[in-house]
Design a protein around this motif. Structure first.
Motif, PDB file in Angstrom:
ATOM      1  N   ILE B 103      -3.858 -21.601   2.435  1.00 35.46           N
ATOM      2  CA  ILE B 103      -4.844 -21.334   1.393  1.00 35.46           C
ATOM      3  C   ILE B 103      -4.186 -21.325   0.011  1.00 35.46           C
ATOM      4  N   ARG B 104      -5.027 -21.530  -0.983  1.00 35.24           N
ATOM      5  CA  ARG B 104      -4.578 -21.394  -2.373  1.00 35.24           C
ATOM      6  C   ARG B 104      -4.696 -19.920  -2.701  1.00 35.24           C
ATOM      7  N   ILE B 105      -3.573 -19.311  -2.825  1.00 35.16           N
ATOM      8  CA  ILE B 105      -3.519 -17.855  -2.873  1.00 35.16           C
ATOM      9  C   ILE B 105      -4.344 -17.301  -4.033  1.00 35.16           C
ATOM     10  N   ASN B 106      -4.432 -18.075  -5.113  1.00 35.85           N
ATOM     11  CA  ASN B 106      -5.164 -17.551  -6.270  1.00 35.85           C
ATOM     12  C   ASN B 106      -6.671 -17.671  -6.145  1.00 35.85           C
ATOM     13  N   GLU B 107      -7.121 -18.385  -5.145  1.00 34.29           N
ATOM     14  CA  GLU B 107      -8.565 -18.549  -5.001  1.00 34.29           C
ATOM     15  C   GLU B 107      -9.193 -17.523  -4.065  1.00 34.29           C
ATOM     16  N   HIS B 108      -8.373 -16.737  -3.390  1.00 36.01           N
ATOM     17  CA  HIS B 108      -8.982 -15.834  -2.421  1.00 36.01           C
ATOM     18  C   HIS B 108      -9.461 -14.562  -3.096  1.00 36.01           C
ATOM     19  N   ASP B 109     -10.279 -13.843  -2.372  1.00 38.31           N
ATOM     20  CA  ASP B 109     -10.921 -12.634  -2.876  1.00 38.31           C
ATOM     21  C   ASP B 109      -9.989 -11.436  -2.644  1.00 38.31           C
ATOM     22  N   ARG B 110      -9.194 -11.124  -3.661  1.00 36.51           N
ATOM     23  CA  ARG B 110      -8.195 -10.067  -3.495  1.00 36.51           C
ATOM     24  C   ARG B 110      -8.790  -8.708  -3.137  1.00 36.51           C
ATOM     25  N   PRO B 111      -9.858  -8.275  -3.840  1.00 31.40           N
ATOM     26  CA  PRO B 111     -10.427  -6.962  -3.487  1.00 31.40           C
ATOM     27  C   PRO B 111     -10.893  -6.922  -2.030  1.00 31.40           C
ATOM     28  N   LEU B 112     -11.530  -8.000  -1.595  1.00 36.10           N
ATOM     29  CA  LEU B 112     -11.987  -8.051  -0.206  1.00 36.10           C
ATOM     30  C   LEU B 112     -10.806  -7.919   0.755  1.00 36.10           C
ATOM     31  N   ALA B 113      -9.747  -8.667   0.462  1.00 37.66           N
ATOM     32  CA  ALA B 113      -8.569  -8.593   1.330  1.00 37.66           C
ATOM     33  C   ALA B 113      -8.020  -7.171   1.354  1.00 37.66           C
ATOM     34  N   GLN B 114      -7.990  -6.540   0.192  1.00 34.76           N
ATOM     35  CA  GLN B 114      -7.454  -5.175   0.151  1.00 34.76           C
ATOM     36  C   GLN B 114      -8.298  -4.213   0.966  1.00 34.76           C
ATOM     37  N   GLU B 115      -9.618  -4.383   0.885  1.00 34.06           N
ATOM     38  CA  GLU B 115     -10.500  -3.542   1.702  1.00 34.06           C
ATOM     39  C   GLU B 115     -10.119  -3.593   3.184  1.00 34.06           C
ATOM     40  N   HIS B 116      -9.643  -4.768   3.604  1.00 28.53           N
ATOM     41  CA  HIS B 116      -9.287  -4.927   5.014  1.00 28.53           C
ATOM     42  C   HIS B 116      -7.838  -4.539   5.295  1.00 28.53           C
ATOM     43  N   GLY B 117      -7.201  -3.961   4.298  1.00 33.26           N
ATOM     44  CA  GLY B 117      -5.817  -3.542   4.512  1.00 33.26           C
ATOM     45  C   GLY B 117      -4.842  -4.702   4.548  1.00 33.26           C
ATOM     46  N   ALA B 118      -5.214  -5.810   3.883  1.00 37.13           N
ATOM     47  CA  ALA B 118      -4.358  -6.998   3.932  1.00 37.13           C
ATOM     48  C   ALA B 118      -3.351  -6.994   2.795  1.00 37.13           C
ATOM     49  N   HIS B 119      -2.161  -7.481   3.084  1.00 35.29           N
ATOM     50  CA  HIS B 119      -1.098  -7.580   2.077  1.00 35.29           C
ATOM     51  C   HIS B 119      -0.398  -8.921   2.210  1.00 35.29           C
ATOM     52  N   TRP B 120       0.021  -9.450   1.065  1.00 32.96           N
ATOM     53  CA  TRP B 120       0.814 -10.684   1.093  1.00 32.96           C
ATOM     54  C   TRP B 120       2.285 -10.320   1.152  1.00 32.96           C
ATOM     55  N   LEU B 121       2.949 -10.794   2.185  1.00 34.18           N
ATOM     56  CA  LEU B 121       4.373 -10.486   2.338  1.00 34.18           C
ATOM     57  C   LEU B 121       5.184 -11.770   2.373  1.00 34.18           C
ATOM     58  N   GLU B 122       6.341 -11.730   1.733  1.00 38.97           N
ATOM     59  CA  GLU B 122       7.251 -12.865   1.828  1.00 38.97           C
ATOM     60  C   GLU B 122       7.851 -12.920   3.224  1.00 38.97           C
ATOM     61  N   LEU B 123       8.370 -14.078   3.570  1.00 42.82           N
ATOM     62  CA  LEU B 123       8.856 -14.264   4.932  1.00 42.82           C
ATOM     63  C   LEU B 123       9.931 -13.239   5.308  1.00 42.82           C
ATOM     64  N   HIS B 124      10.795 -12.920   4.347  1.00 44.55           N
ATOM     65  CA  HIS B 124      11.887 -12.001   4.706  1.00 44.55           C
ATOM     66  C   HIS B 124      11.444 -10.547   4.698  1.00 44.55           C
ATOM     67  N   GLU B 125      10.199 -10.297   4.323  1.00 43.42           N
ATOM     68  CA  GLU B 125       9.701  -8.919   4.300  1.00 43.42           C
ATOM     69  C   GLU B 125       8.883  -8.579   5.542  1.00 43.42           C
ATOM     70  N   ILE B 126       8.727  -9.542   6.423  1.00 39.20           N
ATOM     71  CA  ILE B 126       7.792  -9.343   7.530  1.00 39.20           C
ATOM     72  C   ILE B 126       8.292  -8.272   8.488  1.00 39.20           C
ATOM     73  N   PRO B 127       7.478  -7.263   8.711  1.00 41.87           N
ATOM     74  CA  PRO B 127       7.884  -6.168   9.604  1.00 41.87           C
ATOM     75  C   PRO B 127       7.647  -6.541  11.069  1.00 41.87           C
ATOM     76  N   THR B 128       7.927  -5.598  11.940  1.00 41.45           N
ATOM     77  CA  THR B 128       7.587  -5.801  13.343  1.00 41.45           C
ATOM     78  C   THR B 128       6.081  -5.652  13.491  1.00 41.45           C
ATOM     79  N   LEU B 129       5.476  -6.635  14.107  1.00 45.01           N
ATOM     80  CA  LEU B 129       4.024  -6.626  14.270  1.00 45.01           C
ATOM     81  C   LEU B 129       3.659  -6.257  15.699  1.00 45.01           C
TER      82      LEU B 129
END
Lengths: 231, 231
Positions: B103-129
């Motif tokens: 996706i084009r990161i700037n086109e997405h609905d940031r508030p909506l994503a935040q409501e769902h507890g979503a965060h953008w993480l860089e590859l080296h920041e990815i925690p254990t899922l």
DNA sequence: ACAAAAGTGTTTTCGGTACACCCATGT
DNA sequence: ACATGGGTGTACCGAAAACACTTTTGT
């Protein structure tokens, strides 16, 4: 909300596996297809398939279905893709995972396959199959062509011991184009992933051709060097 | 046996879709991950996912889940593979189809994503899922690298109008290696799949860099010529 | 004037492709 | 002796890689 109720409201689905089984015989790529003996669609041509059971993974289900029809286990199989349209199966909503398998055609249990109504058909002989099975085959062929170019999967289709001419004719059949004999030998031998045997195969020439065997250890060594198998 | 009874004895399964959502921002590849707000596993990191409903295909389910979290539709998505181990989900037997989306990161609905507890993480920041989601991400990255080389999917991650420097830095990030500026320009321009705009982008240099736009028609023309997009 | 990114060509290297003849042997 | 497939080397070409300087303009 408890975990139990979280899952409880979710609809469940029939999940099938369908296998696109490739073989190589008499210089031709072939597919194992069945004429169904049971309803629904009895008499129609179809891929070999089955349903995923409770206690098995999808991969295990595909391996079970393959063994059931061919008697073979421990076979190269890879997921192709999921076919998940709501109405793809005329009888019920069934989500199907397609797998493609590469087998040594001479090692399979022919009588067992025949009992299941299975036939080996060349690519140009493939009839209209049930549901979206023709599409699955088209996708599998594309996948086979892509994967064979960069992974040593062609060997799965040949007898354990094979001549360079057999190997070349396999790739000619996969890519549907003739390959220069000298360039092919140069390339494949340079990769150094096969063991050259003393034995010769004299079935197709008076002089006899050396037999080779794929060597997984040599292939791993190639990978460790960061080099890519490519035909 | 009737068709009805043929299907009746077959076990049914929960089928999930999990989305590996890639974005590109500030010169870095990023993934959209959520901290679950609901049981089971509340608080744990996870991919964005959901269950396939009765009346939707698996592809549609993935698109729905993506839109639900990002507000975006009509997005590049492709099947990654099926994860079908019996015990992969701690809560129940769930067969999961993984999809990856660009996706084009700037086109997405940031508030909506935040409501769902979503965060953008860089590859080296990815925690254990949870479950096998880290494995899914590893597989998706491999797939992204393979596909980006031969298909013009990088453009899905950039704004509609972009500079050649942005495009190059995207590929440098995907492949994790620096690319020669002149050779890159030569190669991508020779493919002739982009429209050069009059406009310039001056945000990152005084001189300003020409903006380009991917042109699907030009890409189709390239394909018709039998040529392959390759970066 | 200078800093900072944009833009531009040429040379070398390497791998891919094209191509033709001798070899070994069974009949 | 000859027919059949097995086996071998070289020359050419094009794509990829290496490489450094000029241009523009805001500060």
């Amino acid at each position: 909300m408890s975990a139990a109720s979280f899952y409880a409201k979710v609809p469940k689905h029939l999940v099938a596996v369908d296998c696109i089984i490739f073989g190589f015989d008499e210089g031709r790529l072939k597919l194992l297809l069945i004429q169904r003996k049971v309803a629904p669609m009895a008499g129609e041509w179809s891929l070999v398939g089955g349903f995923v059971q409770e206690a098995e993974s999808t991969d295990e289900a595909a391996a079970r279905v393959l063994e059931h029809t061919t008697g073979l286990n421990n076979i190269y199989m890879d997921q192709l893709r999921c076919y998940g349209d709501v109405a793809r199966d005329a009888g019920a909503r069934v989500i199907s995972m397609a797998y493609y398998a590469l087998i040594r055609i001479n090692e399979h249990d022919r009588p067992l396959a025949q009992e299941h109504g299975a036939h080996w058909l060349e690519l140009h002989e493939i009839p209209t199959l049930i549901f979206d099975h023709n599409r699955m085959i088209a996708d599998a062929l594309k996948q086979l062509r892509n994967n064979a170019q960069f992974h040593p999967i062609g060997f799965e289709l040949l007898p354990e011991k094979f001549t360079l001419s057999q190997l070349r004719s396999l790739y000619e059949e996969i890519y549907q184009k003739t390959l220069d004999k000298r360039n092919f030998r140069k390339k494949i031998l340079a990769l150094d992933v096969m063991e050259k045997l003393e034995e010769k195969d004299k079935t197709s020439s008076k002089k006899g051709a050396h037999l080779y065997r794929f060597d997984a250890q040599k292939y791993e060594a190639l990978q460790r060097k960061g080099l890519v198998f490519e035909i």
